[in-house]
Design an enzyme around this catalytic site. Structure first.
Site, mmCIF file in Angstrom:
data_model
loop_
_atom_site.group_PDB
_atom_site.id
_atom_site.type_symbol
_atom_site.label_atom_id
_atom_site.label_comp_id
_atom_site.label_asym_id
_atom_site.label_seq_id
_atom_site.Cartn_x
_atom_site.Cartn_y
_atom_site.Cartn_z
ATOM 1 N N ASP A 192 -76.212 -26.757 -23.080
ATOM 2 C CA ASP A 192 -76.493 -26.936 -21.655
ATOM 3 C C ASP A 192 -75.223 -27.199 -20.836
ATOM 4 O OD1 ASP A 192 -79.106 -26.500 -22.245
ATOM 5 O OD2 ASP A 192 -79.828 -28.512 -21.816
ATOM 6 N N ARG B 224 -84.802 -27.937 -10.191
ATOM 7 C CA ARG B 224 -85.605 -28.374 -11.341
ATOM 8 C C ARG B 224 -84.947 -29.539 -12.066
ATOM 9 N NH1 ARG B 224 -85.952 -24.409 -15.656
ATOM 10 N NH2 ARG B 224 -86.678 -26.319 -16.613
ATOM 11 N N CYS C 85 -86.345 -21.852 -18.479
ATOM 12 C CA CYS C 85 -85.226 -20.928 -18.274
ATOM 13 C C CYS C 85 -85.279 -19.791 -19.280
ATOM 14 C CB CYS C 85 -83.906 -21.680 -18.414
ATOM 15 S SG CYS C 85 -83.645 -22.870 -17.094
ATOM 16 N N ARG D 239 -87.901 -17.688 -26.712
ATOM 17 C CA ARG D 239 -88.017 -19.143 -26.901
ATOM 18 C C ARG D 239 -89.334 -19.435 -27.612
ATOM 19 N NH1 ARG D 239 -85.829 -22.550 -21.768
ATOM 20 N NH2 ARG D 239 -85.799 -24.153 -23.384
ATOM 21 N N PRO D 240 -89.348 -19.264 -28.948
ATOM 22 C CA PRO D 240 -90.599 -19.425 -29.697
ATOM 23 C C PRO D 240 -91.023 -20.886 -29.836
ATOM 24 C CG PRO D 240 -88.775 -19.002 -31.200
ATOM 25 C CD PRO D 240 -88.200 -18.981 -29.803
ATOM 26 N N ILE D 241 -92.295 -21.109 -30.230
ATOM 27 C CA ILE D 241 -92.737 -22.485 -30.551
ATOM 28 C C ILE D 241 -93.342 -22.532 -31.966
ATOM 29 C CG2 ILE D 241 -93.049 -23.334 -28.180
ATOM 30 C CD1 ILE D 241 -96.103 -22.924 -28.612
ATOM 31 N N ASP D 242 -92.886 -21.599 -32.811
ATOM 32 C CA ASP D 242 -93.444 -21.545 -34.167
ATOM 33 C C ASP D 242 -93.225 -22.852 -34.948
ATOM 34 O OD1 ASP D 242 -90.714 -20.549 -33.916
ATOM 35 O OD2 ASP D 242 -90.749 -20.318 -36.088
ATOM 36 N N ARG E 288 -90.450 -25.458 -19.556
ATOM 37 C CA ARG E 288 -90.501 -25.471 -21.013
ATOM 38 C C ARG E 288 -91.242 -26.720 -21.509
ATOM 39 N NH1 ARG E 288 -90.365 -22.283 -25.383
ATOM 40 N NH2 ARG E 288 -89.430 -23.299 -27.181
ATOM 41 N N LYS F 81 -83.107 -35.781 -17.266
ATOM 42 C CA LYS F 81 -84.227 -34.838 -17.136
ATOM 43 C C LYS F 81 -84.938 -34.630 -18.472
ATOM 44 C CE LYS F 81 -84.868 -29.843 -16.903
ATOM 45 N NZ LYS F 81 -84.836 -29.530 -18.334
ATOM 46 N N ASN F 82 -84.178 -34.339 -19.522
ATOM 47 C CA ASN F 82 -84.832 -33.960 -20.774
ATOM 48 C C ASN F 82 -85.514 -35.135 -21.465
ATOM 49 O OD1 ASN F 82 -84.215 -31.323 -20.334
ATOM 50 N ND2 ASN F 82 -82.501 -31.232 -21.777
HETATM 51 C C1 UD1 Z 1 -84.183 -28.156 -25.301
HETATM 52 C C2 UD1 Z 1 -83.691 -28.455 -23.887
HETATM 53 C C3 UD1 Z 1 -82.758 -27.334 -23.405
HETATM 54 C C4 UD1 Z 1 -81.626 -27.147 -24.406
HETATM 55 C C5 UD1 Z 1 -82.158 -26.996 -25.825
HETATM 56 C C6 UD1 Z 1 -81.056 -26.987 -26.871
HETATM 57 C C7 UD1 Z 1 -85.535 -29.700 -22.963
HETATM 58 C C8 UD1 Z 1 -86.684 -29.737 -22.008
HETATM 59 N N1 UD1 Z 1 -84.868 -28.546 -23.023
HETATM 60 O O1 UD1 Z 1 -84.892 -26.928 -25.242
HETATM 61 O O2 UD1 Z 1 -82.239 -27.720 -22.145
HETATM 62 O O3 UD1 Z 1 -80.891 -25.975 -24.071
HETATM 63 O O4 UD1 Z 1 -83.048 -28.074 -26.165
HETATM 64 O O5 UD1 Z 1 -80.298 -28.165 -26.780
HETATM 65 O O6 UD1 Z 1 -85.207 -30.689 -23.612
HETATM 66 N N2 UD1 Z 1 -86.579 -22.400 -31.991
HETATM 67 C C9 UD1 Z 1 -87.344 -21.681 -32.885
HETATM 68 N N3 UD1 Z 1 -88.652 -22.039 -33.045
HETATM 69 C C10 UD1 Z 1 -89.213 -23.080 -32.376
HETATM 70 C C11 UD1 Z 1 -88.423 -23.812 -31.473
HETATM 71 C C12 UD1 Z 1 -87.102 -23.453 -31.304
HETATM 72 O O7 UD1 Z 1 -86.862 -20.733 -33.502
HETATM 73 O O8 UD1 Z 1 -90.404 -23.362 -32.582
HETATM 74 C C13 UD1 Z 1 -85.165 -22.016 -31.787
HETATM 75 C C14 UD1 Z 1 -84.891 -21.569 -30.347
HETATM 76 O O9 UD1 Z 1 -85.162 -20.192 -30.172
HETATM 77 C C15 UD1 Z 1 -83.415 -21.896 -30.200
HETATM 78 C C16 UD1 Z 1 -83.241 -23.138 -31.082
HETATM 79 O O10 UD1 Z 1 -84.364 -23.181 -31.941
HETATM 80 O O11 UD1 Z 1 -82.625 -20.843 -30.723
HETATM 81 C C17 UD1 Z 1 -83.162 -24.440 -30.332
HETATM 82 O O12 UD1 Z 1 -84.285 -24.563 -29.474
HETATM 83 P P1 UD1 Z 1 -84.868 -26.011 -29.060
HETATM 84 O O13 UD1 Z 1 -83.928 -27.066 -29.529
HETATM 85 O O14 UD1 Z 1 -86.272 -26.070 -29.506
HETATM 86 O O15 UD1 Z 1 -84.811 -25.943 -27.477
HETATM 87 P P2 UD1 Z 1 -85.857 -26.513 -26.435
HETATM 88 O O16 UD1 Z 1 -86.499 -27.742 -26.987
HETATM 89 O O17 UD1 Z 1 -86.712 -25.416 -25.931
#
Ligand code: UD1
Length: 428
Positions: free
Chosen positions: A305, A397, A117, A122-125, A93, A22-23
């Site tokens: 996960d 999903r 989820c 879940r920031p995107i900074d 996401r 999936k990912n």
């Molecule tokens: C992806 C996976 C999800 C998995 C996660 C961690 C997909 C579609 N989803 O989610 O199933 O649980 O990896 O293995 O592949 N963070 C920040 N700023 C950012 C982005 C992330 O602070 O801009 C933090 C998040 O809050 C979290 C950590 O980084 O604490 C890891 O998040 P991230 O690896 O980005 O997870 P996803 O890509 O959303």
């Protein structure tokens, strides 16, 4: 609305084939937008997240044709729009990957904030920091994330936290940028390597994927390709835990054992017998599991996960287990559901303490997110009596034909329609 009704207590026995990851799929599908020619993607899992992305690609103007059940041909040449609306992004996401892919394709992206989820904030900074380093202006206008650039130039991005999403999004934006982009402290998950292999098969120049230092030298054009997605590490891990939890004996086919090392290590620690073959793994269990401690971490650490599935397994282990969630702030909501099956659990911030009981009691529970839902199915499968799992749209999903696959292993699990008001009363 639908739910799964499970008559548990039967050991799982037989063979199950794992689907495409999936990912990886949810990163590779938006990445097709970067190609100048049609691409054929094989081994796509038939899950609702993939369906949603294919519909979004089609809405953007791509020509999407299903070749067979797990192969799709996508021609992105007709894409004119760079707008991903709230309706298109909802519940997923991975819709954030349209930001990097559209920015890379047309230097312009307007994308609704991603769903997905609920594990807390879940920031995107970090994604935004990466786009800005490449020269994009990023702003939030009327609740939409907007990214624009006259031209994208390579740069060096250090990720303050290891982020799968940011690593993927920066790769997507950088692949056609001018010059060299370096991502430091990059995530190393197997699906990041898969995305890099896919992009390289189109003519991209990405080195170091799978290490924490990824180097992307921008190219002008990407050509069409035919690419097969890797097997799903988390789906495989879910069936492995289910085999152990039901004291079964299951051969899990179409896996890459190297991707499963941290999961195998923990299953062996609880007492399972695990035999690795080239592309399959046999998992067998005859006793009550032993307790163990788990700390989730970015790859190659133990994957977050898989935390809920192990939480369920450890709820019937001999002794007390401690789980430390090292990635997400709030990933223990499934334990409230498990408590209603008489599990003995206590959560303190990012730590969960699980006192194993001999067996759980069946109950009506609800999938609070994707992996939590799979974990609660395992709880139902290992518990004598009838357990129902509601809110299964979360499970759909990310798991292809989950009831059919468990049924083929001897489980008694049925998908049942529930009138909306009944499900709401139960959840209230
Ligand atoms: C992806 C996976 C999800 C998995 C996660 C961690 C997909 C579609 N989803 O989610 O199933 O649980 O990896 O293995 O592949 N963070 C920040 N700023 C950012 C982005 C992330 O602070 O801009 C933090 C998040 O809050 C979290 C950590 O980084 O604490 C890891 O998040 P991230 O690896 O980005 O997870 P996803 O890509 O959303």
């Amino acid at each position: 609305m639908e739910k799964f009704v499970i008559n548990g207590g039967k050991p799982l026995k037989g063979t199950v084939k794992i689907s495409g990851a999936k990912n990886a799929a949810v990163a590779i599908l938006p990445a097709v937008l970067l190609s100048d020619e049609p691409c054929t993607i094989e081994n796509l899992p038939q899950i609702s997240d993939v369906q949603t992305l294919l519909e979004s690609l089609s809405t953007l103007g791509a020509d999407v044709k299903l070749i067979n059940k797990d192969t799709v041909r996508i021609d992105p040449r007709g894409v004119r729009s760079c707008l991903v609306t709230k309706e298109m992004a909802e519940g997923m996401r991975a819709s954030s990957y349209f930001l990097g892919a559209l920015l890379g394709r047309c230097k312009n992206a307007v994308v609704a904030p991603p769903g997905g989820c609920d594990f807390g904030v879940r920031p995107i900074d970090l994604h935004i920091k990466g786009f800005e380093t490449l020269g994009a202006d990023v702003s939030i206008e009327n609740g939409m994330v907007e990214a624009h650039a006259e031209e994208l130039f390579g740069g060096s991005v250090y990720l303050d936290m290891v982020s799968v999403g940011a690593t993927i999004n920066i790769m997507l934006a950088a692949v056609k940028a001018k010059g060299l982009t370096v991502i430091e402290n990059a995530a190393r998950e197997p699906h990041i390597v898969d995305l890099a292999n896919f992009l390289n098969s189109m003519g991209a120049n990405i080195m170091g994927a799978g290490t924490s230092n990824i180097r992307i030298r921008g190219v002008e054009h990407l050509k069409g390709t035919t690419y097969s997605i890797i097997p799903d590490q988390i789906e495989a891990g879910t069936y492995m835990v289910a085999a152990v939890a039901t004291k079964g004996d299951v051969l899990i086919e179409n896996v890459i054992p190297k991707h499963l090392e941290s999961i195998i290590a923990k299953l062996v620690e609880v007492g399972a017998s695990v035999t690795e073959y080239d592309e399959s793994i046999r998992v067998k269990m005859t006793t009550r599991p032993k307790c163990c401690n788990i700390k989730t971490m970015p790859h190659p650490g133990f994957p977050t996960d898989m935390q809920p599935q192990f939480g369920v397994l450890l709820s019937v282990a001999d002794g007390t287990s401690v789980i430390n969630e090292g990635v997400w702030d709030n990933r223990y909501r499934y334990l409230d559901q498990l408590s209603s099956m008489r599990a003995q659990v206590r959560v303190d911030g990012k730590t969960a303490i699980i006192n194993g009981v001999e067996e759980l009691s069946p109950a009506a529970v609800s999938a609070v997110d994707l992996r939590a839902g799979a974990a609660l199915i395992i709880a139902g499968l290992m518990t004598k009596g009838e357990t129902s799992v509601g809110q299964i749209q979360y499970i759909d999903r990310g798991y292809e034909f989950i009831a059919e696959k468990f049924s083929a292993l001897g489980a008694d699990i049925k998908r049942v329609s529930v009138p909306d008001e009944v499900q709401n009363i139960k959840l209230a």
